[in-house]
Design an enzyme around this catalytic site. Structure first.
Site, short mmCIF file in Angstrom:
data_model
loop_
_atom_site.label_atom_id
_atom_site.label_comp_id
_atom_site.label_asym_id
_atom_site.label_seq_id
_atom_site.Cartn_x
_atom_site.Cartn_y
_atom_site.Cartn_z
CD GLN A 290 26.21 146.87 9.73
OE1 GLN A 290 26.66 145.77 9.41
NE2 GLN A 290 26.52 147.97 9.07
CB ALA B 146 27.54 155.49 -9.18
CG HIS C 270 27.16 150.03 -3.29
ND1 HIS C 270 26.06 150.84 -3.14
CD2 HIS C 270 27.52 149.66 -2.03
CE1 HIS C 270 25.77 150.96 -1.86
NE2 HIS C 270 26.63 150.26 -1.16
N GLY D 170 34.49 150.63 0.94
CA GLY D 170 34.60 152.02 0.53
C GLY D 170 35.25 152.90 1.59
CE LYS D 171 41.42 155.30 0.37
NZ LYS D 171 42.34 156.37 -0.08
#
Ligand code: PAF
Length: 281
Positions: free
Chosen positions: A57, A31, A33, A143-144
């Site tokens: 990464q 949710a 994303h 996203g934070k």
């Protein structure tokens, strides 16, 4: 929703699309994303998502091999969320030859998560710059929850003069406060009920700072100790300035953020909380 894996096909599909807003992901969508996709829709005409588990990464001991890959399910979710195009390249599409040119992020990327995951932000910045060159969006959303990643990418975009607005999307949480993450899937049932402690400790620190506590080192140590007493292995709990993620050198600093990373079982969880300390401090 159109789905493309080849760069030329995606570029062709992106002609005359108006303002393109881009949401890069590694898939296994939840949710959090989907909230980024919904936010993207409010910033432009065409929403493009990408799914690519970026080997560059991940460190040698990281979870690249077992990172959940759920493409069909992800496509259904993106389609229902109204995403216009999905770029889902294979390894050979994005890295047809060994990648030898990298983005080397500065010191900000060598602390906090960068200290515990050497090379991580170099891999993130490199793939994101490459994805930006392919999609050529006018805006991109991250996203934070990955607060340091957002800052590294925002700084990269500014310093390299990329004509892309970087937007931070709010963290989506379960009812008990745990930040949604693909890595939550690694938690056993017992670990899942323990996991919200991380958020509670960040809130406790936030409240203490907002009500005047300035001994950040003690707050950080107490929180890390409490996690470790409950079976976690903590990499860091750190109160930093929102502006540059440096340790505040002045206790009157107001715009702060507390960030944490800790392992619970085989899941490494990260979270953060922005603290806007009162003007009366
Ligand atoms: O946050 C992620 O999912 C990844 O780090 C990103 C930005 C898609 C780059 O691989």
């Amino acid at each position: 929703m159109q789905i493309h894996s080849s760069i030329p096909e995606l570029r062709q599909a992106l002609t005359r699309r108006g303002r393109v807003v881009f949401v890069p992901t590694m898939g296994n969508l939840h949710a959090g994303h989907i909230a980024l996709m919904t936010e993207a829709r409010t910033h432009g005409d065409t929403v493009v998502a990408s799914i690519f588990v970026n080997r560059l990464q991940f460190g040698p001991d990281d979870d690249f091999d077992r990172y959940p890959r759920t493409l069909q399910d992800d496509c259904d979710k993106l389609s229902s969320a109204g995403v216009d195009l999905l770029f889902a390249p294979g390894e050979a599409d994005l890295y047809p030859e060994p990648q030898q040119y990298y983005v080397e992020p500065p010191a900000i990327a060598h602390q906090l998560d960068g200290e515990f995951r050497p090379g991580h932000f170099r891999g993130v910045a490199t793939v994101v710059l490459k994805l930006f060159n392919i999609v050529q969006p006018q805006a991109a959303i991250f996203g934070k929850k990955d607060y340091q990643q957002l800052m590294v990418l925002r700084n990269m975009t500014r310093q390299l003069a990329l004509p892309i607005a970087i937007i931070g999307g709010e963290t989506v949480r379960a009812d008990d406060g745990l930040a949604l993450s693909s890595r939550n899937a690694y938690l056993s049932a017992a670990e899942r009920s323990e996991a919200p402690r991380l958020r509670r400790l960040l809130q406790r620190i936030g409240l203490a700072v907002e009500t005047g506590e300035t001994d950040f080192a003690s707050l950080e140590r107490e929180a890390a100790d409490e996690l470790d007493r409950h079976g976690w292995q903590t990499d860091y709990v750190a109160v930093r300035r929102q502006a540059d993620l440096q340790a505040p050198d002045d206790s009157r600093e107001r715009a702060l953020v507390v960030l944490a990373a800790s392992r619970l079982g085989s899941a490494r969880l990260i979270d953060n909380l922005e603290i806007n300390a009162g003007a009366d401090r």
